[in-house]
Scaffold this motif. Structure first.
Motif, mmCIF file in Angstrom:
data_model
loop_
_atom_site.group_PDB
_atom_site.id
_atom_site.type_symbol
_atom_site.label_atom_id
_atom_site.label_comp_id
_atom_site.label_asym_id
_atom_site.label_seq_id
_atom_site.Cartn_x
_atom_site.Cartn_y
_atom_site.Cartn_z
ATOM 1 N N SER A 145 0.831 -1.206 0.000
ATOM 2 C CA SER A 145 0.000 0.000 0.000
ATOM 3 C C SER A 145 0.865 1.257 0.000
ATOM 4 C CB SER A 145 -0.922 0.002 1.221
ATOM 5 O OG SER A 145 -1.803 -1.108 1.201
ATOM 6 N N ILE A 146 1.940 1.234 0.789
ATOM 7 C CA ILE A 146 2.861 2.369 0.816
ATOM 8 C C ILE A 146 3.519 2.549 -0.547
ATOM 9 C CG2 ILE A 146 5.005 3.255 1.830
ATOM 10 C CD1 ILE A 146 4.170 1.761 4.430
ATOM 11 N N MET A 147 3.917 1.458 -1.159
ATOM 12 C CA MET A 147 4.538 1.528 -2.485
ATOM 13 C C MET A 147 3.584 2.127 -3.506
ATOM 14 S SD MET A 147 6.484 -2.175 -2.488
ATOM 15 C CE MET A 147 6.966 -2.117 -4.216
ATOM 16 N N ARG A 148 2.322 1.719 -3.455
ATOM 17 C CA ARG A 148 1.343 2.260 -4.405
ATOM 18 C C ARG A 148 1.134 3.754 -4.189
ATOM 19 N NH1 ARG A 148 -0.906 -3.062 -4.061
ATOM 20 N NH2 ARG A 148 -1.985 -2.641 -2.100
ATOM 21 N N LYS A 149 1.227 4.193 -2.944
ATOM 22 C CA LYS A 149 1.019 5.596 -2.626
ATOM 23 C C LYS A 149 2.189 6.465 -3.091
ATOM 24 C CE LYS A 149 1.219 6.821 1.727
ATOM 25 N NZ LYS A 149 0.833 7.014 3.154
ATOM 26 N N ILE A 150 3.392 5.917 -3.038
ATOM 27 C CA ILE A 150 4.592 6.714 -3.299
ATOM 28 C C ILE A 150 5.082 6.600 -4.737
ATOM 29 C CG2 ILE A 150 7.037 6.979 -2.718
ATOM 30 C CD1 ILE A 150 6.308 6.153 0.141
ATOM 31 N N ALA A 151 5.142 5.386 -5.257
ATOM 32 C CA ALA A 151 5.758 5.154 -6.567
ATOM 33 C C ALA A 151 4.790 5.471 -7.700
ATOM 34 C CB ALA A 151 6.233 3.711 -6.670
ATOM 35 N N GLY A 152 5.315 6.077 -8.746
ATOM 36 C CA GLY A 152 4.520 6.352 -9.934
ATOM 37 C C GLY A 152 4.624 5.228 -10.941
ATOM 38 N N PRO A 153 3.824 5.272 -11.995
ATOM 39 C CA PRO A 153 3.808 4.189 -12.987
ATOM 40 C C PRO A 153 5.125 4.032 -13.744
ATOM 41 C CG PRO A 153 2.511 6.066 -13.734
ATOM 42 C CD PRO A 153 2.844 6.323 -12.299
ATOM 43 N N ASP A 154 5.928 5.084 -13.781
ATOM 44 C CA ASP A 154 7.191 5.004 -14.503
ATOM 45 C C ASP A 154 8.384 4.766 -13.588
ATOM 46 O OD1 ASP A 154 5.926 5.464 -16.954
ATOM 47 O OD2 ASP A 154 6.029 7.633 -16.700
#
Length: 218
Positions: free
Chosen positions: A149-158
């Motif tokens: 969940s943290i990764m999805r919040k911080i990292a963008g698609p690229d």
């Protein structure tokens, strides 16, 4: 693609698991079957870790911190690795199922600002855990500190996501990462589940793997 690193703390940055060290030193024997239930996935990480900390008396807070500051060893190469990522402008996040009261003092010498972990409260007879980083709508594993969940919040698609870890709390994050650096329990589980990874023992290994991978990516 921009590299972005999500790194575990206990057993990864440190040579051993601080929660287990605290339980062995201060908790009654009831912690051991709870830990086994977590590792075997009979109970969730949030439930099991919360139960284990509820066995520790709040009045021992300073003693717990002093014990870990005295006994915790940082994994070889970590200081150099942090210097490397800072020099290269690579975002670096600590995401941990551990607790704020010991993670932040241990990491203080490294001047790391981006730390996601659980919060321990000492306002009752026994320690109570708060979970500010719970699972989002795409995770139902009751992680406690939900790393995906943290990764999805911080990292963008690229972004090129890199997970560094060692334990069951890193498994779901590893499944979502572009590059996994694994040791101990996480390494064995990646092998069993066919998750592509690079094994490491020191942060010198992590730097070498990162440099090699990013060079290939170029």
């Amino acid at each position: 693609m921009r590299p972005i690193i999500f790194c575990d703390f206990d057993g990864t940055v440190t040579n051993s698991d601080n929660i287990i060290a605290l339980m062995k030193e201060f908790a009654p024997p009831e912690w051991e079957p709870i830990a086994e239930d977590v590792l075997s996935k009979r109970v969730s990480i949030r439930e099991g870790v919360g139960e284990m900390f509820s066995l520790l008396e709040s009045k021992h807070k300073e003693k717990l911190i002093a014990f870990l500051l005295e006994h915790t060893k940082i994994r070889e190469g970590f200081e150099e690795f942090i210097a490397f990522v800072k020099e290269n402008g690579i975002p670096f996040y600590i995401i941990s199922g551990g607790m704020d009261f010991f993670i932040k003092p241990i990491l203080e010498p490294f001047d790391l600002r981006d730390i996601y972990c659980n919060n321990a409260k000492f306002d009752g007879e026994f320690i109570r855990i708060e979970w500010p980083n719970s699972c989002d709508g795409d995770c139902s594993n009751d992680c406690g500190c939900c790393k995906p969940s943290i990764m999805r919040k911080i990292a963008g698609p690229d972004d090129f996501t890199i997970v560094i870890g060692d334990s069951i709390t890193d498994l779901e994050a590893a499944k979502k990462a572009d590059l996994v650096l694994a040791r101990d329990f996480l390494k064995k589980t990646c092998e069993q589940e066919g998750i592509v990874h690079i094994a490491f023992e020191t942060f010198h290994d992590c730097r070498a793997a990162l440099e090699s991978t990013l060079e290939v990516a170029k």
